[in-house]
Scaffold this motif. Structure first.
Motif, short mmCIF file in Angstrom:
data_model
loop_
_atom_site.label_atom_id
_atom_site.label_comp_id
_atom_site.label_asym_id
_atom_site.label_seq_id
_atom_site.Cartn_x
_atom_site.Cartn_y
_atom_site.Cartn_z
N LEU A 57 -16.63 7.49 -12.68
CA LEU A 57 -17.15 8.09 -11.46
C LEU A 57 -17.18 9.60 -11.59
N ASP A 58 -18.15 10.23 -10.93
CA ASP A 58 -18.24 11.68 -10.92
C ASP A 58 -16.98 12.25 -10.25
N GLY A 59 -16.29 13.16 -10.93
CA GLY A 59 -15.07 13.73 -10.39
C GLY A 59 -15.27 14.97 -9.57
N GLY A 60 -16.53 15.37 -9.32
CA GLY A 60 -16.80 16.62 -8.63
C GLY A 60 -16.33 16.66 -7.20
N ARG A 61 -16.22 15.52 -6.54
CA ARG A 61 -15.80 15.50 -5.14
C ARG A 61 -14.51 14.68 -4.98
N PHE A 62 -13.68 14.74 -6.03
CA PHE A 62 -12.37 14.09 -5.98
C PHE A 62 -11.31 15.15 -6.24
N THR A 63 -10.29 15.20 -5.39
CA THR A 63 -9.19 16.15 -5.56
C THR A 63 -8.05 15.44 -6.26
N PRO A 64 -7.75 15.81 -7.50
CA PRO A 64 -6.67 15.12 -8.22
C PRO A 64 -5.30 15.43 -7.64
N VAL A 65 -4.37 14.54 -7.88
CA VAL A 65 -2.98 14.77 -7.50
C VAL A 65 -2.41 15.82 -8.46
N PRO A 66 -1.74 16.87 -7.96
CA PRO A 66 -1.22 17.91 -8.86
C PRO A 66 -0.29 17.33 -9.93
N GLU A 67 -0.36 17.91 -11.10
CA GLU A 67 0.44 17.42 -12.22
C GLU A 67 1.94 17.45 -11.92
N HIS A 68 2.39 18.46 -11.15
CA HIS A 68 3.83 18.53 -10.91
C HIS A 68 4.34 17.34 -10.10
N ALA A 69 3.42 16.65 -9.39
CA ALA A 69 3.82 15.50 -8.58
C ALA A 69 3.82 14.19 -9.38
N ARG A 70 3.34 14.22 -10.62
CA ARG A 70 3.22 12.98 -11.40
C ARG A 70 4.53 12.19 -11.48
N PRO A 71 5.68 12.81 -11.84
CA PRO A 71 6.90 12.00 -11.94
C PRO A 71 7.33 11.39 -10.60
N VAL A 103 0.84 -1.19 0.00
CA VAL A 103 0.00 0.00 0.00
C VAL A 103 0.88 1.24 0.00
N LEU A 104 0.65 2.11 -0.99
CA LEU A 104 1.40 3.36 -1.10
C LEU A 104 0.63 4.50 -0.46
N THR A 105 -0.62 4.67 -0.82
CA THR A 105 -1.45 5.74 -0.28
C THR A 105 -2.88 5.48 -0.69
N ASP A 106 -3.77 6.39 -0.35
CA ASP A 106 -5.16 6.29 -0.82
C ASP A 106 -5.70 7.70 -1.00
N ARG A 107 -6.83 7.80 -1.67
CA ARG A 107 -7.51 9.06 -1.90
C ARG A 107 -9.01 8.86 -1.65
N LEU A 108 -9.57 9.70 -0.79
CA LEU A 108 -11.00 9.62 -0.50
C LEU A 108 -11.79 10.30 -1.62
N LEU A 109 -12.97 9.78 -1.87
CA LEU A 109 -13.87 10.37 -2.85
C LEU A 109 -15.30 9.96 -2.55
N TRP A 110 -16.22 10.70 -3.12
CA TRP A 110 -17.63 10.31 -3.07
C TRP A 110 -17.93 9.59 -4.36
N ALA A 111 -18.11 8.29 -4.28
CA ALA A 111 -18.15 7.44 -5.48
C ALA A 111 -19.56 7.37 -6.05
N THR A 112 -19.86 8.27 -6.96
CA THR A 112 -21.13 8.27 -7.68
C THR A 112 -20.86 7.83 -9.11
N ILE A 113 -21.51 6.74 -9.52
CA ILE A 113 -21.25 6.16 -10.85
C ILE A 113 -21.99 6.97 -11.91
N ARG A 114 -21.23 7.42 -12.93
CA ARG A 114 -21.83 8.15 -14.04
C ARG A 114 -22.11 7.24 -15.22
N ALA A 115 -21.23 6.27 -15.46
CA ALA A 115 -21.39 5.37 -16.60
C ALA A 115 -20.48 4.17 -16.42
#
Length: 366
Positions: A209-223, A182-194
């Motif tokens: 899943l609806d992305g409205g209540r999910f905070t993405p990881v910043p792009e600068h942290a991707r690498p 396990v590296l980490t996790d991200r909380l979200l409100w999982a509402t299925i859109r399709a």
């Protein structure tokens, strides 16, 4: 500054993901690919009028914790995290800062003079500021779990197809590295859109899943994340070639991973050694401390309060213990002249030594 990871710069691994219901721990499904994990969330934007820079001024990335300090001492400073600066033409006398607002934001109804610092130096001051309101909110990008192997419960919810059945409530996207840890996790409100059959294999689906209540990881942290997907580093100081912003992203993962793992405390009296050659900023300080106690990729605090907690046990160390801090002059040089949120001088290096001493760690500086 170009980001450089010392150890195996080409290291890339495949993460695996599990969508887990938080209340009872039920796993809705697992997959090996997620779209929408990285992105840019909403940022506060401040236009500073009659800007007067101090020192060399600022442009580009400003700092991980930038404070805007009102001239009125009765008003609290407020925080912009991961702040960036967009310098305007000098004749305009304007300066623009963007960043992640703290939960309170600027002092209510205050529009007076403000002085700005990054925790170590004053950057400039302005006669007043305007918070630029963002354009009408667009529909956030969805989070798509590709090649998901659904559980029986998820399959039943999809078959039912009602709005209530497709609202999975609070869930965690659990992320494991290539070794299954396990590296980490991200909380979200999982509402299925399709959902639809996946090209990744029979009986697999792409779940949107609806992305409205999910905070993405910043792009600068991707690498940084992609490096950790391969697994934890095999050597200390793998982060040493990174700039301060990316060291911070590295430490964020170290902290999140460290707080999810159970680490056996070494017996009291253990002797630790800290390699202080690269301790030129606060992320490096806590990365070096973590590796001194818990080896490559190890965690042992990220601020004074967290360091105090770690010294109390369950994070790899039992005090009393000893710490031999090599090249301590580097940290003393770079971390002795900091600023509190209100802008008062503060010695981070001395503060860390004090917390270590009070927690039972006998430190020798060399």
């Amino acid at each position: 500054m170009i980001t450089v990871v010392h150890e195996d710069e080409g290291a890339r691994g495949s993460a695996s993901y599990a969508l887990t219901e938080t209340e009872h721990g039920h796993v809705w499904g697992v997959c090996a690919e997620v779209d929408g994990l990285f992105g840019e969330g909403p940022r506060g934007t401040y236009e500073l009028s009659d800007w007067v820079p101090e020192g060399a001024g600022v442009s580009g990335w400003v700092g991980s914790r930038v404070r805007l300090v009102p001239e009125d001492p009765a008003r609290d400073a407020w925080l912009l995290e991961d702040a960036q600066s967009t310098a305007q033409p000098p004749r305009t006398g304007r300066h623009v800062l963007t960043g992640l607002d703290d939960y309170e934001g600027p002092p209510e109804e205050y529009r007076g003079r403000v002085r700005v610092h990054d925790g170590y130096r004053w950057l400039g001051s302005c006669r007043g500021f305007t918070r630029v309101m963002p354009p009408p909110e667009q529909v956030p990008a969805p989070l798509v779990l590709r090649g998901l192997a659904p559980s029986d419960q998820l399959g039943a919810a999809l078959a039912k197809g009602t709005r209530r059945a497709l609202n999975l409530d609070e869930a965690a996207l659990e992320i494991r590295d290539a070794g299954g840890e396990v590296l980490t996790d991200r909380l979200l409100w999982a509402t299925i859109r399709a959902w639809r059959p996946s090209s990744h294999g029979a009986d697999l689906i792409d779940l949107e899943l609806d992305g409205g209540r999910f905070t993405p990881v910043p792009e600068h942290a991707r690498p940084i994340w992609e490096r950790w997907f391969a697994g934890p580093p095999a050597a200390v100081n793998t982060w040493a070639g990174l700039d301060t912003r990316h060291r911070g992203a590295w430490h964020d993962l170290v902290r999140e991973r460290g707080c999810l793992r159970q680490v056996r405390d070494r017996p009291a009296g253990h002797a630790y050694e800290l390699d202080g050659r690269y301790v030129t900023d606060e992320p490096a300080l806590y990365l070096a401390l973590g590796e001194a106690v818990n080896g490559p990729g190890g965690y042992f605090g990220g601020c004074l309060d967290a360091l105090d907690d770690c010294l109390r046990g369950t994070f790899g160390c039992t005090t009393p213990a000893t710490l031999l801090w090599h090249d301590s002059a580097t940290a003393r040089e770079h971390l002795s002249r900091a600023l509190t949120p209100e802008g008062w001088p503060y010695d981070v290096f001395a503060g860390v030594l004090e917390v270590l001493a009070e927690g039972g760690m006998d430190v020798t500086l060399v």
